[in-house]
Design a protein around this motif. Structure first.
Motif, PDB file in Angstrom:
ATOM      1  N   ALA A 141      34.284  74.334  43.646  1.00  0.00           N
ATOM      2  CA  ALA A 141      33.224  73.830  42.604  1.00  0.00           C
ATOM      3  C   ALA A 141      31.922  73.515  42.893  1.00  0.00           C
ATOM      4  O   ALA A 141      31.381  72.817  42.058  1.00  0.00           O
ATOM      5  CB  ALA A 141      34.137  72.338  42.225  1.00  0.00           C
TER       6      ALA A 141
ATOM      7  N   TRP B 180      38.911  66.418  40.068  1.00  0.00           N
ATOM      8  CA  TRP B 180      39.733  67.099  38.952  1.00  0.00           C
ATOM      9  C   TRP B 180      40.496  66.269  38.154  1.00  0.00           C
ATOM     10  O   TRP B 180      40.879  66.273  37.005  1.00  0.00           O
ATOM     11  CB  TRP B 180      40.566  68.141  39.705  1.00  0.00           C
TER      12      TRP B 180
ATOM     13  N   ALA C 136      39.086  64.772  35.115  1.00  0.00           N
ATOM     14  CA  ALA C 136      38.495  65.774  34.132  1.00  0.00           C
ATOM     15  C   ALA C 136      39.572  66.455  33.635  1.00  0.00           C
ATOM     16  O   ALA C 136      39.646  67.704  33.313  1.00  0.00           O
ATOM     17  CB  ALA C 136      37.397  66.716  34.842  1.00  0.00           C
TER      18      ALA C 136
ATOM     19  N   VAL D 112      35.564  74.721  34.853  1.00  0.00           N
ATOM     20  CA  VAL D 112      33.983  75.014  35.025  1.00  0.00           C
ATOM     21  C   VAL D 112      33.140  73.927  35.602  1.00  0.00           C
ATOM     22  O   VAL D 112      33.238  73.083  34.799  1.00  0.00           O
ATOM     23  CB  VAL D 112      33.835  75.994  33.564  1.00  0.00           C
ATOM     24  N   VAL D 113      32.536  74.250  36.469  1.00  0.00           N
ATOM     25  CA  VAL D 113      31.665  73.100  36.981  1.00  0.00           C
ATOM     26  C   VAL D 113      30.186  73.596  36.992  1.00  0.00           C
ATOM     27  O   VAL D 113      29.758  74.636  37.521  1.00  0.00           O
ATOM     28  CB  VAL D 113      31.863  72.851  38.424  1.00  0.00           C
TER      29      VAL D 113
ATOM     30  N   ARG E 281      31.525  69.356  33.754  1.00  0.00           N
ATOM     31  CA  ARG E 281      32.858  69.779  33.939  1.00  0.00           C
ATOM     32  C   ARG E 281      33.531  70.204  32.732  1.00  0.00           C
ATOM     33  O   ARG E 281      33.789  69.458  31.688  1.00  0.00           O
ATOM     34  CB  ARG E 281      33.701  68.672  34.827  1.00  0.00           C
TER      35      ARG E 281
ATOM     36  N   ASP F 229      33.605  66.605  30.659  1.00  0.00           N
ATOM     37  CA  ASP F 229      33.315  65.307  31.297  1.00  0.00           C
ATOM     38  C   ASP F 229      31.500  65.837  31.503  1.00  0.00           C
ATOM     39  O   ASP F 229      31.225  66.874  32.071  1.00  0.00           O
ATOM     40  CB  ASP F 229      33.669  65.560  32.644  1.00  0.00           C
TER      41      ASP F 229
END
Lengths: 211, 92
Positions: A46, A191, A194, B55-56, B68, B79
């Protein structure tokens, strides 16, 4: 990626014998629902890959009462270690069977830690976090792993050390682990805040919130 | 494995498809402000990491996560806590 997959091309070869494909086509391989078998080891990240030298590496457990327990790299590798062979399951749907690790059980690290916590927030170099119940970190279910497949754990796969908690989706096995905050209340990680499931049991296919 | 030593991000234009599914305008031309360092720049200028469960997008100045996006079967989670605001150009 293609170059990493053994026997991905058969241009110059006759039909590959069943023995070469190993467990890929074995009928007795049981994968969690929705998963496929990966022969390579995909690298998911990430963010930028942290480069943490073992000189400045430190692992810290902080309790809900503010007590702090630290280990240097040297102290970690001098603790009793275990060899673990386990299947791993990524929420992006690949599973890898029989991965071989070496690391220190969280039972060893938590042995002298006084806590009334029910939850853990795992923290990584680079800022990543993931949460899980403390009971999923004990009783031989979780390790701080620093070797993979007989070699030092590379930075791409979370080296110098990562959490290994293979009974949950692999996003819980935080790369570049640097510590654990013990908590009385659950606190969602990177995560989990989100859209991803708070617990993440691959056998119950708990990928997203509400699953 | 040696090829993975390089940083694997792409630029924010990679967000175009995912964001178009949610928003009626092209958000890659919007100007966002990072809540970490105050950097202002187009969404297209963000550093996007796609080899991940979602996806970041990170700030090109300070690497903080500014966006995010997780795509579920029938839902998406966006987010934006790392973004102060998005300035979106509209036809006058």
């Amino acid at each position: 990626m293609a170059f990493g997959a053994p026997l991905s091309s058969t241009d110059t070869m006759p039909i590959v014998s069943p023995g070469f494909t190993g467990r890929r086509q074995s009928p007795d391989v049981q994968l969690p629902p929705g998963q496929y078998l990966a022969e390579d080891f995909p690298v998911l990240t990430a963010g930028p890959t942290p480069r943490v030298s073992t000189d400045r590496w430190q692992f810290t457990i902080n309790t809900e009462a503010g007590q702090r327990y630290d280990w240097s790299w040297q102290q970690l590798i001098e603790l009793p270690a275990e060899k673990i062979t386990t299947d791993i399951h990524c929420v992006t749907k690949w599973s890898k069977l029989g991965t071989r690790w070496k690391g220190v059980s969280l039972d060893v690290l938590l042995e002298d830690v006084e806590t009334a916590a029910d939850f853990a927030l795992v923290q990584s170099y680079g800022g990543y976090t993931t949460n899980l119940p403390l009971e999923d970190l004990i009783d031989g279910q979780a390790w701080i792993a620093y070797r993979y497949d007989g070699e030092e754990l590379t930075p791409e796969h979370g080296g110098p050390a990562r959490l290994l908690v293979p009974h949950l989706y692999f996003w819980k096995s935080a790369k570049w682990v640097r510590g654990i905050q013990l908590l009385l209340e659950d606190e969602p990680g990177f995560w989990e805040s989100a859209g991803y499931h708070d617990y993440g049991d691959p056998w119950r296919e708990q990928r997203y919130q509400g699953d | 494995m040696s090829d993975t030593h390089v940083d694997t991000h792409v630029d924010g234009n990679a967000l175009a498809g995912d964001l178009r599914e949610i928003f009626a305008v092209d958000l890659t031309v919007a100007t966002g402000q990072c809540s970490g360092c105050g950097y202002k720049g187009s969404v297209a200028s963000l550093r996007v990491y796609q080899n991940a469960p979602g996806v970041v997008a990170r700030c090109p100045a300070c690497e903080e996560v500014v966006l995010r996006l997780v795509r579920g079967r029938d839902r998406a989670w966006l987010d934006l806590r790392g973004t102060v605001s998005l300035e979106i150009p509209l036809p006058s």
